[in-house]
Design an enzyme around this catalytic site. Structure first.
Site, PDB file in Angstrom:
ATOM      1  N   GLN A 233      20.286  13.123   5.862  1.00  0.00           N
ATOM      2  CA  GLN A 233      19.472  12.394   4.900  1.00  0.00           C
ATOM      3  C   GLN A 233      19.118  10.977   5.355  1.00  0.00           C
ATOM      4  O   GLN A 233      18.115  10.422   4.903  1.00  0.00           O
ATOM      5  CB  GLN A 233      20.158  12.350   3.549  1.00  0.00           C
ATOM      6  CG  GLN A 233      21.402  11.511   3.453  1.00  0.00           C
ATOM      7  CD  GLN A 233      21.952  11.472   2.028  1.00  0.00           C
ATOM      8  OE1 GLN A 233      21.422  12.116   1.120  1.00  0.00           O
ATOM      9  NE2 GLN A 233      23.021  10.725   1.837  1.00  0.00           N
TER      10      GLN A 233
ATOM     11  N   HIS B 161      39.731   6.219  15.285  1.00  0.00           N
ATOM     12  CA  HIS B 161      40.682   6.709  16.279  1.00  0.00           C
ATOM     13  C   HIS B 161      40.303   8.129  16.658  1.00  0.00           C
ATOM     14  O   HIS B 161      39.982   8.943  15.783  1.00  0.00           O
ATOM     15  CB  HIS B 161      42.103   6.745  15.709  1.00  0.00           C
ATOM     16  CG  HIS B 161      42.673   5.421  15.338  1.00  0.00           C
ATOM     17  ND1 HIS B 161      43.888   4.975  15.810  1.00  0.00           N
ATOM     18  CD2 HIS B 161      42.221   4.436  14.517  1.00  0.00           C
ATOM     19  CE1 HIS B 161      44.157   3.782  15.308  1.00  0.00           C
ATOM     20  NE2 HIS B 161      43.163   3.433  14.506  1.00  0.00           N
TER      21      HIS B 161
ATOM     22  N   TYR C 194      42.386  -2.734  15.535  1.00  0.00           N
ATOM     23  CA  TYR C 194      42.289  -2.212  16.892  1.00  0.00           C
ATOM     24  C   TYR C 194      40.958  -2.589  17.534  1.00  0.00           C
ATOM     25  O   TYR C 194      39.979  -2.906  16.849  1.00  0.00           O
ATOM     26  CB  TYR C 194      42.466  -0.686  16.917  1.00  0.00           C
ATOM     27  CG  TYR C 194      41.594   0.091  15.948  1.00  0.00           C
ATOM     28  CD1 TYR C 194      40.350   0.587  16.337  1.00  0.00           C
ATOM     29  CD2 TYR C 194      42.028   0.357  14.652  1.00  0.00           C
ATOM     30  CE1 TYR C 194      39.565   1.314  15.461  1.00  0.00           C
ATOM     31  CE2 TYR C 194      41.248   1.078  13.773  1.00  0.00           C
ATOM     32  CZ  TYR C 194      40.014   1.559  14.180  1.00  0.00           C
ATOM     33  OH  TYR C 194      39.236   2.280  13.313  1.00  0.00           O
TER      34      TYR C 194
ATOM     35  N   ASP D 251      35.005  16.152   5.039  1.00  0.00           N
ATOM     36  CA  ASP D 251      35.168  15.520   3.725  1.00  0.00           C
ATOM     37  C   ASP D 251      34.523  16.319   2.602  1.00  0.00           C
ATOM     38  O   ASP D 251      34.875  16.134   1.438  1.00  0.00           O
ATOM     39  CB  ASP D 251      34.581  14.107   3.748  1.00  0.00           C
ATOM     40  CG  ASP D 251      35.501  13.096   4.389  1.00  0.00           C
ATOM     41  OD1 ASP D 251      36.646  13.467   4.729  1.00  0.00           O
ATOM     42  OD2 ASP D 251      35.086  11.939   4.582  1.00  0.00           O
TER      43      ASP D 251
END
Length: 381
Positions: free
Chosen positions: A34, A46, A214, A293
């Site tokens: 989209q 990571h 990091y 997800d």
């Protein structure tokens, strides 16, 4: 005879990886995203050895290693005293014991690398999905711009607010976890203004909050942090809102001077709600399947959310190769049977926010090779 088509909705890390692997396996795949264009937005991420082995199959492992930072340790430190709580070896140890490198990298750089492996003309931007219709013999995808696409199967890799998930299970808002994440990307030039030692990969902890920090490039000219902080309600519009040094200082009052210095380095901070969903009763139905997800969202506290989406894509590809596209029903059952337990375990540990806080053996995550595991029965629970 018409060529069977696979449609993937969402071209994030999971969707792009799945498309690349399926195309390499000989399937005809189109990806619908989209967003109007690709841009180097986002944050750090990571990528552990479990994912680097998948990148090896995609042909991008070496490029990702060259691009990212390669920490020798994951450090956990007490947020107040600075005492080391754990020092988990990575670097050469990861290569030797887990079979691949551990890197930290900018999500946008990694995403661009994945997209570069897709066949030309198969990634379609500006495609906001509005409806999905499975008529039994195929699936029609309808987009906001009036476009329509017919596919034999559809893979929903479209995130926690997945339209494909909604087509499977109906509309339901995700749950707010009670936590927010602050994010900031700091340029190396800003770090150099302060006389402080910034470690390549360190998580600062206290009882109810943390800050993970990091480097995101091999030259270590970008330093990224993401936090987890309690917040009683997400009372703002949109996926994120601006934050500030003042808010960060309040959230991390009493934390170690290095953390305070890091906050001083920031110029642009955002704040994001951490959302969750209850475990889904199914991962697929008919000609549609979910991954990442869209299927099993988790807090980012284990740095494995993107990795699980990529593992999902690799396993789904493996199952479709095993059965052929015509027997997608069996492939989907195999996929769930071989992913649900591991994804659920990672989801639980990540949501509990205990990962590597104290010395432990992370081999069950990092040494995992999705291609070496024998396929279990397709009778998913």
């Amino acid at each position: 005879m018409k060529t069977p088509r696979i449609a993937i909705v969402g071209a994030g890390l999971g969707g792009a990886c799945t498309a690349s692997l399926l195309q390499k396996a000989g399937f005809h795949v189109d990806v619908f995203e989209q967003a109007p264009v690709f841009s180097r937005l986002g944050a750090g991420i990571h990528m552990g050895p479990n994912v680097m082995k998948i990148f090896r199959r995609m042909g991008i492992e070496d490029a990702a290693v060259d691009m990212g930072s390669k920490p020798d340790f994951w450090m956990s430190r007490d947020g107040v005293t600075g005492d080391y709580l754990s020092r988990i070896p990575l670097g050469e140890f990861a290569l030797r014991e887990y079979g691949a490198a551990y890197i930290t990298i900018h999500r946008g750089d990694l995403h661009a690398l994945q997209i570069s492996t897709l066949q030309p003309g198969t990634l379609h931007f500006g495609k906001h999905l509005t409806n999905v219709v499975d008529d039994g013999s195929g699936i029609d995808l309808f987009f906001q711009d009036g476009a329509r696409f017919r596919a034999d199967i559809v893979i929903g890799a479209d995130g926690i607010n997945s339209c494909v998930r909604e087509a499977l299970l109906g509309p339901e808002k995700p749950n707010y976890s009670g936590w927010v994440a602050h994010r900031a990307l700091i340029q190396g030039s800003d770090l150099k203004r302060f006389n402080a030692e910034f470690e390549p990969c360190v998580k600062w902890w206290t009882k109810d909050r943390h800050m993970m920090v990091y480097f995101t490039t091999s030259s270590r000219d970008e330093y990224y942090f993401v936090t987890g902080v309690p917040h009683p309600a997400w009372d703002f519009q949109g996926p994120s809102v601006p934050s500030s040094q003042e808010e960060m200082r309040e959230a991390f009052a009493g934390y170690h001077p290095i953390v305070q210095t890091l906050i001083d380095c920031t110029t642009d901070i955002s704040k994001w709600p951490l959302l969750n969903r209850n475990p889904l009763p199914l991962w697929s139905r008919g000609r549609m399947a979910l991954l990442g997800d869209a299927c099993h969202p988790m807090k980012p506290h284990m740095a494995q959310g993107g990795a699980m989406a990529i593992e999902d894509g690799a396993m789904l590809t493996r199952c479709l190769v095993e059965t052929g596209l015509q027997d997608y029903t069996t492939a989907f059952k195999l996929y769930e049977a071989n992913r649900r337990e591991r994804a659920s375990r990672v989801q639980g540990v990540s949501n509990a926010n205990t990962w590597l806080r104290t010395p432990e053996d992370p081999a069950w995550v990092f040494a995992y090779d999705i291609y070496a595991e024998p396929l279990q029965s397709g009778m998913a629970a």
